[in-house]
Design an enzyme around this catalytic site. Structure first.
Site, PDB file in Angstrom:
ATOM      1  N   LYS A 171       1.251 -34.628  90.833  1.00  0.00           N
ATOM      2  CA  LYS A 171       0.447 -33.622  91.526  1.00  0.00           C
ATOM      3  C   LYS A 171       1.220 -33.124  92.741  1.00  0.00           C
ATOM      4  O   LYS A 171       1.663 -33.924  93.585  1.00  0.00           O
ATOM      5  CB  LYS A 171      -0.889 -34.228  91.961  1.00  0.00           C
ATOM      6  CG  LYS A 171      -1.868 -34.365  90.818  1.00  0.00           C
ATOM      7  CD  LYS A 171      -2.333 -33.006  90.353  1.00  0.00           C
ATOM      8  CE  LYS A 171      -3.152 -33.095  89.077  1.00  0.00           C
ATOM      9  NZ  LYS A 171      -3.446 -31.762  88.518  1.00  0.00           N
ATOM     10  N   ASP A 199       2.763 -30.329  88.822  1.00  0.00           N
ATOM     11  CA  ASP A 199       1.569 -29.491  88.684  1.00  0.00           C
ATOM     12  C   ASP A 199       1.048 -29.173  90.082  1.00  0.00           C
ATOM     13  O   ASP A 199       0.668 -30.080  90.825  1.00  0.00           O
ATOM     14  CB  ASP A 199       0.517 -30.279  87.883  1.00  0.00           C
ATOM     15  CG  ASP A 199      -0.773 -29.500  87.678  1.00  0.00           C
ATOM     16  OD1 ASP A 199      -0.864 -28.342  88.132  1.00  0.00           O
ATOM     17  OD2 ASP A 199      -1.688 -30.069  87.049  1.00  0.00           O
ATOM     18  N   GLU A 225       3.751 -26.776  86.246  1.00  0.00           N
ATOM     19  CA  GLU A 225       2.438 -26.323  85.765  1.00  0.00           C
ATOM     20  C   GLU A 225       1.683 -25.638  86.895  1.00  0.00           C
ATOM     21  O   GLU A 225       1.638 -26.137  88.021  1.00  0.00           O
ATOM     22  CB  GLU A 225       1.677 -27.557  85.267  1.00  0.00           C
ATOM     23  CG  GLU A 225       0.252 -27.314  84.809  1.00  0.00           C
ATOM     24  CD  GLU A 225      -0.328 -28.560  84.152  1.00  0.00           C
ATOM     25  OE1 GLU A 225       0.430 -29.302  83.468  1.00  0.00           O
ATOM     26  OE2 GLU A 225      -1.529 -28.831  84.316  1.00  0.00           O
ATOM     27  N   GLU A 251      -5.075 -23.948  81.762  1.00  0.00           N
ATOM     28  CA  GLU A 251      -6.355 -24.645  81.919  1.00  0.00           C
ATOM     29  C   GLU A 251      -7.407 -23.747  82.567  1.00  0.00           C
ATOM     30  O   GLU A 251      -8.592 -24.024  82.451  1.00  0.00           O
ATOM     31  CB  GLU A 251      -6.170 -25.932  82.720  1.00  0.00           C
ATOM     32  CG  GLU A 251      -5.811 -25.716  84.169  1.00  0.00           C
ATOM     33  CD  GLU A 251      -5.552 -27.025  84.913  1.00  0.00           C
ATOM     34  OE1 GLU A 251      -4.434 -27.538  84.795  1.00  0.00           O
ATOM     35  OE2 GLU A 251      -6.456 -27.538  85.571  1.00  0.00           O
ATOM     36  N   ASP A 274      -7.611 -25.691  77.331  1.00  0.00           N
ATOM     37  CA  ASP A 274      -8.378 -26.943  77.270  1.00  0.00           C
ATOM     38  C   ASP A 274      -9.453 -26.772  76.204  1.00  0.00           C
ATOM     39  O   ASP A 274     -10.282 -25.857  76.286  1.00  0.00           O
ATOM     40  CB  ASP A 274      -9.015 -27.239  78.633  1.00  0.00           C
ATOM     41  CG  ASP A 274      -9.597 -28.647  78.672  1.00  0.00           C
ATOM     42  OD1 ASP A 274     -10.408 -28.976  77.781  1.00  0.00           O
ATOM     43  OD2 ASP A 274      -9.231 -29.413  79.576  1.00  0.00           O
ATOM     44  N   HIS A 301      -4.364 -28.792  77.814  1.00  0.00           N
ATOM     45  CA  HIS A 301      -4.860 -29.471  79.005  1.00  0.00           C
ATOM     46  C   HIS A 301      -5.985 -30.414  78.577  1.00  0.00           C
ATOM     47  O   HIS A 301      -6.824 -30.041  77.758  1.00  0.00           O
ATOM     48  CB  HIS A 301      -5.393 -28.438  79.991  1.00  0.00           C
ATOM     49  CG  HIS A 301      -6.043 -29.016  81.208  1.00  0.00           C
ATOM     50  ND1 HIS A 301      -7.412 -29.222  81.306  1.00  0.00           N
ATOM     51  CD2 HIS A 301      -5.519 -29.450  82.370  1.00  0.00           C
ATOM     52  CE1 HIS A 301      -7.679 -29.739  82.494  1.00  0.00           C
ATOM     53  NE2 HIS A 301      -6.557 -29.885  83.160  1.00  0.00           N
ATOM     54  N   GLU A 334      -1.966 -34.901  77.103  1.00  0.00           N
ATOM     55  CA  GLU A 334      -2.215 -35.163  78.522  1.00  0.00           C
ATOM     56  C   GLU A 334      -3.230 -36.291  78.596  1.00  0.00           C
ATOM     57  O   GLU A 334      -4.377 -36.142  78.163  1.00  0.00           O
ATOM     58  CB  GLU A 334      -2.754 -33.925  79.242  1.00  0.00           C
ATOM     59  CG  GLU A 334      -3.091 -34.253  80.697  1.00  0.00           C
ATOM     60  CD  GLU A 334      -3.365 -33.041  81.574  1.00  0.00           C
ATOM     61  OE1 GLU A 334      -3.673 -31.961  81.055  1.00  0.00           O
ATOM     62  OE2 GLU A 334      -3.266 -33.217  82.808  1.00  0.00           O
TER      63      GLU A 334
HETATM   64 CA    CA Z   1      -3.206 -29.075  85.686  1.00  0.00          CA
END
Ligand code: CA
Length: 381
Positions: A171, A199, A225, A251, A274, A301, A334
């Site tokens: 992240k 991401d 991402e 996503e 997603d 996602h 994921e």
């Molecule tokens: Ca993400």
């Protein structure tokens, strides 16, 4: 088979240790589950993706107030027609976001009904599986109060590696200089072996993302991402032309109409719809067909609880390699490793890492059984 009832279950529980991503603090894990009941006794299950900052009651209200009246008395086998009717009814107030999110849960539950009725996993009804297991990557690395970075992220990476993960996603989105220091620090800490993605959850604009991309070019980052806003297709195209790091997003995009422009304008290297938000199996198989026609891979996602995880595995099984080759580039799963008190319990712990891979469930429908005790334990609506 006829639909006799649509039940919704809203689950939520506070987290003992809240965690942050670039958009805010996640203080609870929640979900909205749909249960489709039929006159044959078959029951199907679906789930709406619930982001950390999203109240699950929104999707519940859409299902109960807008969509359920369309569906009672209908045949789940008409799933394609039902999808278009749900979309058409809600189009003026819900082309993106919460409405396709709610439609997704119903659609997944309808396919679960069809699979259970046929005694086959959903991937068989969708044309078959390209694979029986999939390589997962660990999603985690959220910020927690009182920890220090990159040191604690390196420790977390080692825990994922010890479990058998060989790929993971950091992240980021906490400031350009901070991110650069963090990404390079984690790569140095874990060495060259593991596949590493980043991401930012759209925390940047093009200029800031470009600075990060240039600074981390030597760190062997597999994809970046959501570096920038999900509304900025031109920005993605600009970044994509500047870097060898793959750009991934999706996503926060919905339906075949939403993905059409991203795909046909070649704005992304990897598409990330997603299943529990972009429109369920019915719509995501169409997104997959569009992506295949434009030779762009999909790596979905996934951030749902066990029902969405099982459904996503059914979908991943059906994704054609892009392109097909002796050693094709395969999709990844994921696999959210952040705190989630009922992700696994809801499906009796049925999905696990085995020798670094996750098996596609082979039972009827989604391939997992639902633990109703867990639904009651965490029910808030
Ligand atoms: Ca993400």
């Amino acid at each position: 088979m006829r639909i006799t009832d649509i039940r919704t279950h809203v689950l939520s529980t506070p987290l003992e240790e809240p965690f942050a991503f670039s958009m805010g603090w996640v203080r609870q894990r929640s979900t909205m589950i749909v249960e489709v009941c039929t006159d044959t006794g078959v029951t199907g299950w679906g789930e709406s993706l619930c982001h950390g900052l999203q109240p699950p009651q929104i999707a519940q209200t859409i299902v109960q107030a807008a969509l359920k009246p369309l569906l009672i008395g209908q045949d789940p086998a008409d799933v394609d027609v039902l999808w278009e009717r749900m979309y058409n009814l809600t189009r003026p107030f819900g082309m993106k976001g919460a409405v396709p999110n709610a439609i997704s849960a119903i659609d997944i539950a309808l396919w679960d009904c069809l699979g259970r009725e046929a005694g086959k996993p959903v991937h068989k009804l969708l044309g078959g599986a390209w694979r029986t297991r999939v390589q997962p990557y660990a999603t985690g690395f959220y910020r927690v109060e009182g920890k220090s970075y990159p040191e604690d992220a390196v420790a977390e990476a080692r825990r994922h590696l010890a479990k058998g993960f060989t790929a993971m996603k950091l992240k980021t989105g906490f400031g350009v200089e901070e991110d650069i220091r963090y990404i390079l620090g984690v790569r140095e800490g874990i060495g060259d072996g593991p596949k590493l993605m980043i991401d930012a959850n759209h925390a940047y604009n093009v200029g800031a993302a470009r600075r990060i991309l240039k600074a981390i070019e030597g760190a062997d980052i597999h994809w970046f991402e959501e570096p920038i806003s999900p509304e900025d297709i031109e920005g993605y195209k600009e970044l994509k032309s500047l870097t060898s790091i793959y750009l991934a997003a999706g996503e926060n995009e919905f339906t075949k109409i939403g993905f059409r422009d991203w795909i046909s304008r070649r704005a992304l290297d990897i598409l990330q719809p997603d299943l529990c938000s972009a429109g369920g199996f019915t719509e995501c198989r169409k997104i997959s067909a569009l992506a295949q026609a434009w030779h762009t891979p999909i790596i979905p996602h996934v951030w749902a609880s066990g029902i969405g995880l099982a459904a996503s595995l059914q979908f991943i099984a059906t994704l054609p390699p892009a392109p097909l080759a002796l050693k094709p580039i395969e999709p990844l799963l994921e696999y959210d490793q952040s705190l989630h008190p009922f992700r696994q319990d809801l499906i009796h712990g049925a999905i696990n890492l085995r020798d670094g891979m996750v098996d596609i469930p082979q039972g009827p429908g989604l391939g997992v059984e639902i633990n109703r005790d867990v639904i009651e334990k965490y029910r808030v609506g």
